[in-house]
Design a protein around this motif. Structure first.
Motif, mmCIF file in Angstrom:
data_model
loop_
_atom_site.group_PDB
_atom_site.id
_atom_site.type_symbol
_atom_site.label_atom_id
_atom_site.label_comp_id
_atom_site.label_asym_id
_atom_site.label_seq_id
_atom_site.Cartn_x
_atom_site.Cartn_y
_atom_site.Cartn_z
ATOM 1 N N ALA A 290 48.712 47.085 44.985
ATOM 2 C CA ALA A 290 49.286 46.515 43.763
ATOM 3 C C ALA A 290 50.049 45.221 44.026
ATOM 4 O O ALA A 290 50.235 44.409 43.109
ATOM 5 N N ASP A 291 50.499 44.997 45.254
ATOM 6 C CA ASP A 291 51.227 43.768 45.577
ATOM 7 C C ASP A 291 50.323 42.549 45.641
ATOM 8 O O ASP A 291 50.813 41.421 45.780
ATOM 9 N N LEU A 292 49.007 42.771 45.549
ATOM 10 C CA LEU A 292 48.056 41.670 45.707
ATOM 11 C C LEU A 292 47.265 41.381 44.435
ATOM 12 O O LEU A 292 46.245 40.694 44.479
ATOM 13 N N ALA A 293 47.720 41.882 43.287
ATOM 14 C CA ALA A 293 46.992 41.706 42.031
ATOM 15 C C ALA A 293 47.907 41.092 40.977
ATOM 16 O O ALA A 293 49.050 41.539 40.800
ATOM 17 N N PHE A 294 47.386 40.067 40.259
ATOM 18 C CA PHE A 294 48.215 39.325 39.306
ATOM 19 C C PHE A 294 47.403 38.909 38.076
ATOM 20 O O PHE A 294 46.196 38.686 38.151
ATOM 21 N N PHE A 295 48.111 38.806 36.954
ATOM 22 C CA PHE A 295 47.547 38.274 35.718
ATOM 23 C C PHE A 295 48.265 36.974 35.359
ATOM 24 O O PHE A 295 49.482 36.851 35.572
ATOM 25 N N ALA A 296 47.511 36.031 34.786
ATOM 26 C CA ALA A 296 48.089 34.769 34.314
ATOM 27 C C ALA A 296 47.974 34.705 32.795
ATOM 28 O O ALA A 296 46.993 35.191 32.207
ATOM 29 N N TYR A 297 48.963 34.090 32.187
ATOM 30 C CA TYR A 297 48.996 33.907 30.736
ATOM 31 C C TYR A 297 49.241 32.432 30.426
ATOM 32 O O TYR A 297 49.947 31.743 31.173
ATOM 33 N N VAL A 298 48.662 31.976 29.324
ATOM 34 C CA VAL A 298 48.946 30.635 28.817
ATOM 35 C C VAL A 298 49.525 30.784 27.420
ATOM 36 O O VAL A 298 48.870 31.341 26.534
ATOM 37 N N ASP A 299 50.754 30.355 27.286
ATOM 38 C CA ASP A 299 51.458 30.472 26.005
ATOM 39 C C ASP A 299 51.419 31.916 25.500
ATOM 40 O O ASP A 299 51.246 32.179 24.312
ATOM 41 N N GLY A 300 51.533 32.848 26.441
ATOM 42 C CA GLY A 300 51.621 34.259 26.100
ATOM 43 C C GLY A 300 50.295 34.982 25.956
ATOM 44 O O GLY A 300 50.281 36.202 25.740
ATOM 45 N N GLN A 301 49.174 34.257 26.095
ATOM 46 C CA GLN A 301 47.859 34.883 25.934
ATOM 47 C C GLN A 301 47.202 35.108 27.294
ATOM 48 O O GLN A 301 47.255 34.233 28.166
ATOM 49 N N PRO A 302 46.566 36.289 27.511
ATOM 50 C CA PRO A 302 45.909 36.546 28.796
ATOM 51 C C PRO A 302 44.867 35.476 29.092
ATOM 52 O O PRO A 302 43.988 35.208 28.270
ATOM 53 N N ALA A 303 44.982 34.848 30.257
ATOM 54 C CA ALA A 303 44.116 33.712 30.582
ATOM 55 C C ALA A 303 43.288 33.914 31.843
ATOM 56 O O ALA A 303 42.229 33.305 32.003
ATOM 57 N N GLY A 304 43.765 34.747 32.770
ATOM 58 C CA GLY A 304 43.025 34.905 34.016
ATOM 59 C C GLY A 304 43.647 35.951 34.908
ATOM 60 O O GLY A 304 44.682 36.551 34.575
ATOM 61 N N PHE A 305 43.018 36.176 36.033
ATOM 62 C CA PHE A 305 43.483 37.200 36.966
ATOM 63 C C PHE A 305 43.098 36.811 38.382
ATOM 64 O O PHE A 305 42.176 36.008 38.607
ATOM 65 N N VAL A 306 43.787 37.382 39.332
ATOM 66 C CA VAL A 306 43.376 37.332 40.728
ATOM 67 C C VAL A 306 43.626 38.712 41.315
ATOM 68 O O VAL A 306 44.642 39.342 41.034
ATOM 69 N N LEU A 307 42.662 39.179 42.095
ATOM 70 C CA LEU A 307 42.785 40.484 42.719
ATOM 71 C C LEU A 307 42.370 40.350 44.180
ATOM 72 O O LEU A 307 41.220 40.048 44.475
ATOM 73 N N ALA A 308 43.324 40.513 45.065
ATOM 74 C CA ALA A 308 43.048 40.521 46.501
ATOM 75 C C ALA A 308 43.112 41.965 46.991
ATOM 76 O O ALA A 308 43.800 42.803 46.391
ATOM 77 N N VAL A 309 42.385 42.236 48.054
ATOM 78 C CA VAL A 309 42.371 43.588 48.625
ATOM 79 C C VAL A 309 42.516 43.492 50.136
ATOM 80 O O VAL A 309 42.056 42.527 50.756
ATOM 81 N N PRO A 310 43.170 44.475 50.740
ATOM 82 C CA PRO A 310 43.235 44.497 52.205
ATOM 83 C C PRO A 310 41.822 44.596 52.790
ATOM 84 O O PRO A 310 40.940 45.227 52.194
ATOM 85 N N ASN A 311 41.629 43.959 53.921
ATOM 86 C CA ASN A 311 40.309 43.970 54.557
ATOM 87 C C ASN A 311 40.059 45.319 55.227
ATOM 88 O O ASN A 311 40.277 45.497 56.427
ATOM 89 N N PHE A 312 39.558 46.244 54.442
ATOM 90 C CA PHE A 312 39.348 47.612 54.909
ATOM 91 C C PHE A 312 38.288 47.698 56.007
ATOM 92 O O PHE A 312 38.175 48.705 56.696
#
Length: 384
Positions: A256-278
């Motif tokens: 969960a420390d590697l996942a984020f959402f971005a908003y523009v003027d309060g509206q969902p705009a994008g995401f990034v999801l990183a994962v440990p190299n299992f």
């Protein structure tokens, strides 16, 4: 070799067993190959469990010299791809072969004929079975161990495929950066300043995923995923069942420390999801047919939780809605993912990929902030 190569369709349980287990033979002495969990590989080919088979149709084949299997391939049609991109393309995947030009040629010719007989003029691959799975052929970076969710193959595959008349359709890049280089060059501070300016200027905010409401958070991720990626070359929107399967799969490795959402003027705009190299765990646990998977998972648990061996992260998923592109949202998300890696002393490096060679905006961002292309994957195609 005295025995001629014969390619046969996989039809019996014994045929499938040989097909299924062949990678463990082909990569037996390759220190860079990371074996998948046996259950995950089995589900890939299971037409009841893999959602892609709802819209794909195809066959599996194996090449034999006498009673010895020497290679495998799948030939299939992806109806959703053809509908979404208005193309008439057939695909090959599950391509594994010894360094045996005759066997490789026989397998690729079999897939070519299968697609031609099905009435399609182009054969493209490798892809097993969608862009959401492992796809593309490694053509540069053979000496670097593969990270999670990347394909891997020996260098001789390139010559075998090109000798069969295939040419490049598209390249994708894997980018690499490590902690030492980032801090030594002050790249993190420079990126942080740029992201701060973008956030203020374009009303961009970013937040980490809410650990207490993962069901809701994954619903937002699924909402963003298809619309953020729909213009990418080769991308086909996921079905609801596929999205559920992706979330379940990523949940296995999720941090969960590697996942984020971005908003523009309060509206969902994008995401990034990183994962440990299992993969750093799997290569030590070494799953293989004949070894009970609970035992493999216990070994994995030891190297994952009890004596942690994961030193890297991969960013396999990042997307921005088309309406918010050009506002620097991707820079803000990339900064957040890099900062998360740096804030956790356990992680030493980050892989970002794959990124299409045609996506010059993301290629430029990655290069400008110190990332280097260290792996190249290629999609091939030919007229049949």
């Amino acid at each position: 070799m005295s025995n001629a190569v014969i390619v046969r369709k996989v039809e019996t349980p014994s045929d499938f067993k040989a097909f299924f287990e062949f990678p463990w033979l082909a990569y037996k002495n390759d220190p860079n190959w990371v074996p998948p969990l046996v259950s995950i590989r089995r589900d890939l080919f299971d037409k009841q469990k893999n959602p892609a088979w709802e819209y794909c149709e195809g066959d599996l084949f194996a090449a034999w010299r006498g009673d010895q299997i020497v290679g495998t391939i799948a030939a299939f049609i992806n109806r959703r791809h053809n509908e979404f991109h208005d193309e008439r393309v057939g695909w090959f995947g599950a391509f594994e072969v010894y360094d045996d030009r005759e066997a490789a040629s026989a397998l690729l010719n079999t897939a070519t004929q299968w697609v031609k007989d099905a009435g399609y003029p182009i054969l493209r691959g490798p892809q097993t079975f969608t862009t959401h799975d492992e796809c593309g052929l490694l053509v540069e970076g053979f000496d670097k161990p593969p990270v999670l969710l990347y394909p891997y193959n020996p260098a001789h595959y390139v010559g075998h495929i090109e000798a069969a008349g295939f040419h490049k359709a598209m390249d994708t890049y894997g980018f690499y950066i490590n902690r030492q280089a980032t801090l030594a060059r002050g790249l993190d501070d420079r990126l942080a300043r740029l992201a701060k300016g973008i956030m203020k200027r374009n009303k961009v905010t970013v937040r980490s995923i809410d650990r207490k409401n993962l069901k809701t958070e994954f619903a937002l991720f699924k909402e963003l995923y298809n619309v953020a990626w729909e213009r990418n070359w080769g991308f086909v929107p996921m079905t609801p069942r596929e999205l559920d399967a992706l979330v379940a799969s990523l949940g296995t490795f999720f941090d969960a420390d590697l996942a984020f959402f971005a908003y523009v003027d309060g509206q969902p705009a994008g995401f990034v999801l990183a994962v440990p190299n299992f993969n750093e765990v799997l290569i030590k646990a070494y799953p293989q047919p004949g070894t009970p998977e609970p035992l493999t998972l216990l070994r994995a648990l030891w190297h994952w939780k009890l004596r942690p061996s994961i030193r890297g992260v991969r960013v396999p998923l990042m997307g921005v809605k088309e309406a918010y592109r050009g506002k620097g949202v991707d820079v803000v998300l990339y900064n957040q993912a890099l900062r998360a890696m740096l804030d956790n002393s356990r992680y030493d490096y980050c892989d970002s990929g794959w990124i299409l060679e045609s996506n010059q905006n993301m290629v430029s961002i990655a290069k400008n902030f110190g990332q280097e292309i260290y792996k190249v994957f290629r999609f091939y195609e030919k007229m049949v």
